[in-house]
Design an enzyme around this catalytic site. Sequence first.
Site: not given
Ligand code: EPU
Length: 424
Positions: A22-23, A92, A116, A121-124, A306, A328, A398
């Site tokens: 999925k991811n 997401r 979820c 879950r910031p995107i900074d 996960d 995480i 999902r």
């Molecule tokens: N983070 C920040 N700033 C950012 C991006 C991330 O502070 O700009 C923090 C997050 O809050 C978290 C950590 O960095 O504490 C890691 O987050 P990451 O960006 O790796 O997560 P993501 O890319 O949003 C993906 C998966 C998630 C999985 C996480 C594990 C996808 C679509 N989602 O999310 O999958 O838990 O990586 O790192 O690929 C799931 O499949 O159930 C799921 C939630």
Amino acid sequence: MRKFVINGGRKLKGEVTVSGAKNSTVALIPAAILADGPVILEGVPDIEDVHALIEILGDFNVSTAFNNGTLVIDPVGMKSIPMTTGRIKSMRASYYFMGALLCKFGEGVIGMPGGCFLGPRPIDQHIKAFEALGAIVKNEQGAISLKSSENGLQGTRIYMDLVSIGATINAILSSVKAPGKTIIENAAREPEIIDVVTLLNKMGAKIRGAGTNVIRIEGVQELHGCTHMIIPDRIEAGTYISLAAAVGEGILIKNVIYEHIEGLISKMTEMGVRMDIDEDSIFVWPSEQLKMVSVKTQPYPGFATDLQQPLTPLLLKAQGSGTIIDTIYPKRVNHIPELVRMGAKAKVEEDTILIDGPNELQGAEVAASDLRAGAALIIAGLMASGTTVVSNIEHILRGYAQIVDKLTALGADIRMIEDESNEN
Ligand code: EPU
């Protein structure tokens, strides 16, 4: 509202085949729009997130055909239409359209992503990458608007302040055509990153270092269509392995890359679960006496966040006391109160999950707060005596392909019902 009704206590047996990741898929689909011809993705899981992405592609005027796990994406004719509401906010991974639109059109407007709820879950870091490449990024009432500077994007050095899968992929997507060299430092190393880079390189990109924490990209002018087979879903594999150890009488899990789930396998070995590991499958033997372990999640190759929720029901079967700490997503603990309703001796104290075992679970009415919490509740429902009704299963649909069919084939008594009462 749809719900799962599970009559637990049965022993499951047989084999189950893991679907495409999925991811990976949710990043590969936005990546495919960068091509100037059709991209064919094979092994695409039949999950709600994929259907949502196909609809979003349609809204962008991208034509698609999804048949039997093969998704054809033809981005010729695509337009950068602002997308701030509706489907784009349901998941997401829609944030990957930010990087992809910026690369393809030099501009785009995308609503802040949903998905979820696992705590903040910031995107900074995504935005940091776009800005480093020269984009002007504005947050306008819940939507992110992106525009490259007059000179377009330029290759650069991007240092990630923390390890993020999404930000690493977005940095790759946005920089793949930026003239010059882009170097991403402190990059995430997850297999899904390698999968996305494999697709982009097949499309003509020049990216090295995927799977390490430094990724080097040399901007190219054009990307073309290609065919790509998606890697197996390591989280789905881990979920079925955990389920097999919890309620199996001998289950073969097929289409697994063992190296992707070593963190889980070593924990389960510590617990006393016997597994035969083959080239692309894992056979899980039935186990009675299990030893409790403690788990701390880490970025890859550490224990995956996960998988901590799907492992929790198995820990409930084990003898002794243990903890789960999710470094995480420290707030990813919403499965615990639901498991407590089923009789689990577990609690959350300052973001640490404390578990005492072994536990005898009883069926109850529970709600899935998120995708992997939902997987945990299904496993717990299969372990429990009596009937468990799981609501909010939209989260589960999902991300887990054909879950009812796969479990039924193993002998589970699970069905999906439509509950007209509309209660949780
Ligand atoms: N983070 C920040 N700033 C950012 C991006 C991330 O502070 O700009 C923090 C997050 O809050 C978290 C950590 O960095 O504490 C890691 O987050 P990451 O960006 O790796 O997560 P993501 O890319 O949003 C993906 C998966 C998630 C999985 C996480 C594990 C996808 C679509 N989602 O999310 O999958 O838990 O990586 O790192 O690929 C799931 O499949 O159930 C799921 C939630």
